[in-house]
Structure formats: C-alpha cells, structure tokens
Design an enzyme around this catalytic site. Structure first.
Site, PDB file in Angstrom:
ATOM      1  N   ARG A 106      38.048 -21.531  65.631  1.00 26.49           N
ATOM      2  CA  ARG A 106      37.377 -20.216  64.853  1.00 26.49           C
ATOM      3  C   ARG A 106      38.097 -18.946  64.633  1.00 26.49           C
ATOM      4  O   ARG A 106      37.868 -18.053  63.925  1.00 26.49           O
ATOM      5  CB  ARG A 106      35.844 -20.312  65.252  1.00 26.49           C
ATOM      6  CG  ARG A 106      35.695 -19.554  66.512  1.00 26.49           C
ATOM      7  CD  ARG A 106      34.225 -19.496  67.016  1.00 26.49           C
ATOM      8  NE  ARG A 106      33.961 -19.037  68.232  1.00 26.49           N
ATOM      9  CZ  ARG A 106      33.853 -19.907  69.282  1.00 26.49           C
ATOM     10  NH1 ARG A 106      33.899 -21.257  69.199  1.00 26.49           N
ATOM     11  NH2 ARG A 106      33.604 -19.449  70.610  1.00 26.49           N
ATOM     12  N   SER A 107      39.042 -18.831  65.616  1.00 27.10           N
ATOM     13  CA  SER A 107      39.715 -17.631  65.693  1.00 27.10           C
ATOM     14  C   SER A 107      40.903 -17.674  65.183  1.00 27.10           C
ATOM     15  O   SER A 107      41.626 -16.726  64.987  1.00 27.10           O
ATOM     16  CB  SER A 107      39.654 -17.103  67.174  1.00 27.10           C
ATOM     17  OG  SER A 107      38.466 -16.735  67.751  1.00 27.10           O
ATOM     18  N   ARG A 134      41.387 -23.078  92.231  1.00 25.97           N
ATOM     19  CA  ARG A 134      41.495 -22.149  93.227  1.00 25.97           C
ATOM     20  C   ARG A 134      41.566 -22.687  94.494  1.00 25.97           C
ATOM     21  O   ARG A 134      42.290 -22.211  95.345  1.00 25.97           O
ATOM     22  CB  ARG A 134      40.393 -20.957  93.162  1.00 25.97           C
ATOM     23  CG  ARG A 134      40.391 -20.110  92.089  1.00 25.97           C
ATOM     24  CD  ARG A 134      38.934 -19.296  92.119  1.00 25.97           C
ATOM     25  NE  ARG A 134      39.211 -18.238  90.899  1.00 25.97           N
ATOM     26  CZ  ARG A 134      37.967 -17.824  90.202  1.00 25.97           C
ATOM     27  NH1 ARG A 134      36.850 -17.964  90.806  1.00 25.97           N
ATOM     28  NH2 ARG A 134      38.278 -16.960  89.341  1.00 25.97           N
ATOM     29  N   CYS A 170      36.466 -12.474  91.035  1.00 26.25           N
ATOM     30  CA  CYS A 170      36.610 -10.815  90.610  1.00 26.25           C
ATOM     31  C   CYS A 170      36.099 -10.253  92.213  1.00 26.25           C
ATOM     32  O   CYS A 170      36.697  -9.554  92.562  1.00 26.25           O
ATOM     33  CB  CYS A 170      35.755 -10.554  89.468  1.00 26.25           C
ATOM     34  SG  CYS A 170      34.210 -11.160  89.310  1.00 26.25           S
ATOM     35  N   GLY A 229      30.238  -8.965  83.755  1.00 22.88           N
ATOM     36  CA  GLY A 229      30.796 -10.091  84.522  1.00 22.88           C
ATOM     37  C   GLY A 229      30.335 -11.320  84.102  1.00 22.88           C
ATOM     38  O   GLY A 229      30.991 -12.431  84.233  1.00 22.88           O
ATOM     39  N   ARG A 285      22.964  -9.584  90.314  1.00 21.90           N
ATOM     40  CA  ARG A 285      23.406  -9.001  89.053  1.00 21.90           C
ATOM     41  C   ARG A 285      22.615  -7.719  88.861  1.00 21.90           C
ATOM     42  O   ARG A 285      21.438  -7.705  89.165  1.00 21.90           O
ATOM     43  CB  ARG A 285      22.907 -10.062  88.083  1.00 21.90           C
ATOM     44  CG  ARG A 285      23.296  -9.519  86.583  1.00 21.90           C
ATOM     45  CD  ARG A 285      25.054  -9.627  86.506  1.00 21.90           C
ATOM     46  NE  ARG A 285      25.273 -10.981  86.431  1.00 21.90           N
ATOM     47  CZ  ARG A 285      26.633 -11.488  86.640  1.00 21.90           C
ATOM     48  NH1 ARG A 285      27.612 -10.300  86.525  1.00 21.90           N
ATOM     49  NH2 ARG A 285      27.142 -12.847  86.583  1.00 21.90           N
ATOM     50  N   HIS A 305      32.061  -3.968  89.550  1.00 24.83           N
ATOM     51  CA  HIS A 305      31.218  -4.626  90.682  1.00 24.83           C
ATOM     52  C   HIS A 305      31.429  -3.858  91.927  1.00 24.83           C
ATOM     53  O   HIS A 305      32.502  -3.029  92.286  1.00 24.83           O
ATOM     54  CB  HIS A 305      31.903  -6.034  91.061  1.00 24.83           C
ATOM     55  CG  HIS A 305      31.530  -7.010  90.022  1.00 24.83           C
ATOM     56  ND1 HIS A 305      30.849  -6.924  88.935  1.00 24.83           N
ATOM     57  CD2 HIS A 305      32.102  -8.256  89.836  1.00 24.83           C
ATOM     58  CE1 HIS A 305      31.170  -7.833  88.140  1.00 24.83           C
ATOM     59  NE2 HIS A 305      31.555  -8.740  88.853  1.00 24.83           N
TER      60      HIS A 305
END
Length: 333
Positions: free
Chosen positions: A40-41, A100, A129, A160, A235, A242
C-alpha cells in the site's frame, strides 16, 4: 570514499523514518537508499538528501546488490525476509525482537560491546529500547564492579506503541476535556491521566515479555550471564522518551561521587544530577536527541553495595534508530 547500498525495511514507520533521517544527520556513506514497505506504500516517495526516492514493495528479490538492511518491521516480517537478505550477501541490522536471543546473533549497543559485531553471521540484533537506555546508563558502573542484581521500573512513552499511541493520547485528552467518552483502540485502557502497568503479554511468574527483556538482553549485552533483574514496565501519558528507575547491587560499595564521575565521562551519557537545583533527567529534555541522561544517583538504603539512579532517553532514536545506524557504522569500519 566508499559508498554503500542501504535498504530500510519498514521505511514508513516511526523507526524507519527516523533511520532515514539519521542516515542523513550522521552522513552515513549511502550510495543508494532503497526504502521498503508494504504494497500500500509502494510507489510513494520519501525525501532523502534533497531527492525524492520511491518506496518499493518489500519482497525477497529486492535485496540483490544491497550491502546493509536496516530492519524497522515486526518480528514476522523480519523472520520472513532474513533468509533472502543473508542469501543476497547483505548484513541485516534488525530492530525487531526476532533474533535478539539467538546465540548466533550478536546483540549490540555500540557504547558497550562493539567488539561483538565481529561475530555476526549476516544478522545483528538491535536491543529493546528500554534495555538500550538502561544499559547505556549503567554500563560505566558495571566496569567499576560487576552488577549482580537490578530492580527497575520503566516509564514508557505512548510513542513506544507506534504512531497511533500519541494520536490516541491527544484524542482522549480532547474528548475528556469536552466531557465525552473515548473508546481506547491502541491501549487496553484509557492512557490519558492514567498509568497502565502492563506492556507485553504474560510470560512467567506474572512478568510480561517486555519486563523480561531487561534481564535477558542485559545479560547478553554486558556479558553478565548471571545478572538477575526484576522489572516492572509501565505505559505513561508521555509522548516521547522512556524513563527508567534502577536500583543496582554490586560486589563492592560504589560511592555516589565515583558513579557521577564515570557516568559523566561514559560514551552516550550525559550526567544531569543536581537535586538542590532541580536538575534531573526528564522526557521533555531527552527527546529528539541521542544521549541518555542520568541523574538522581544516590545510595540504595537497603544494601551497602547498592546504588539507585534515574535515566531517560529517546526511545525512537537512541532506543532504536540511532543505535541501529551506529551498528552499521561499526560494520563499515
């Protein structure tokens, strides 16, 4: 100067856009930029170095001739394209959590373990992050005496959760100011004027997936296989950056003065620690830049070998995009 063909996988998201901006800011030697996104992009353009560059649809055949792929997409997309990226001979610096904890994949914060980049086999992982921000803040202390345990609480900005996070916060504030009801879409509860003490799904013993990242990733980055971390992720109704409160326990006592001195000279850190002058790290001050601000350094009153501190950092930049480009800079060195 040698130049490199760089693809950005997920170029239209917040982190992907930041990667493209930071490539320009840091004068990374990009010979050709290939922005990749969903169908779509595709066909739209982005501006890079005063030129319009067309976004291409991500597919397995677009990586031929690419030197470095910066990943800013979700886990499933990273896993789907990783074989094609490495088969094409490109190096994949991936911001998702897909690789990771793979023992064959280095997990890098360049200020901490740059030497680990030499062990890659085509994929390098960018940490979470909050892990990047916290590890950058405490690594200089770990060099004085190994960190044995940490208790941390993260205060994570709505951005975030993606581009929809700040939009939902602002829409809720506006609706509530008019006395109207707003049904949350991005978050599980109202975030305006509220805190939500859950990020990620439950994994073990009541801890969420986000909360376990600080221990699991911290062990790998700082080469502390026995590090134990209890973390609570919250949150908060902050748009960007953060914040993390950390209590650390060492093999020996570390004085506040020692800690301030080493953090003040640590790469990637800025000491902001003057309580009487009301100077300490805050999200408004740390947004849109790449340093981790560290302050409120004080003894842990529960442990003579402990210290407490407070740190803040921009989770889109140093917590994601900038760290990935710093890894790419290690690669071309």
């Amino acid at each position: 100067m040698k130049t490199y063909t760089v693809a950005v996988l997920g170029a239209t998201g917040a982190v992907g856009q930041a990667m493209i901006e930071i490539l320009q800011e840091r004068n990374f030697p990009v010979g050709q930029l290939i922005p990749l996104a969903s169908a779509r992009s595709a066909g739209k353009t982005i501006r890079f170095r005063n030129e319009e560059v067309t976004i291409q649809e991500a597919s397995c055949d677009v990586f031929q001739g690419v030197d470095i792929v910066l990943g800013a997409a979700e886990n499933d997309i990273a896993k789907a394209f990783a074989p094609a990226i490495t088969a094409a001979g490109a190096i994949f610096v991936d911001n998702s959590s897909a690789f990771r904890m793979d023992p064959e994949v280095p997990l890098i914060v360049p200020e901490i373990n740059p030497e680990d980049v030499k062990h890659h086999k085509g994929i390098i992982a960018n940490p979470n992050c909050s892990t990047i921000i916290t590890a950058t803040a405490v690594n200089a202390l770990n060099a004085l005496s190994p960190i044995r345990t940490m208790t941390a609480s993260t205060y994570q900005a709505v951005s975030g959760a993606g581009a929809g996070g700040p939009v939902e916060l602002m829409e809720e504030v506006n609706a509530l100011s008019r006395g109207e009801h707003y049904e949350p879409k991005v978050f599980s509860h109202q975030i305006a004027f509220n805190l939500i003490p859950q990020i990620g799904g439950e994994t073990v013993d009541g801890y969420t997936s986000e909360e376990m990242k600080l221990q699991n990733e911290g062990r790998k980055i700082m080469h502390l296989p026995d590090l134990k971390v209890s973390c609570t992720c919250v949150r908060v109704p902050v748009v960007r950056s953060h914040s993390i409160s950390v209590s650390m326990h060492f093999d020996r006592p570390i004085t506040v003065r020692e800690a301030q001195e080493v953090i003040a000279s640590a790469p990637g850190c800025k000491l902001v620690d003057n309580l009487s002058a009301r100077e300490y790290p805050m999200p408004l001050d740390t947004s849109d830049q790449d340093l981790v601000f560290v302050g409120r350094i004080r003894p842990d009153l529960t442990d003579p070998n402990g210290l407490c501190l407070w740190c803040c950092g921009d989770q889109v930049r140093k917590g994601a995009a900038t760290n990935a480009i710093q890894i790419a800079e290690l690669l071309i060195k």
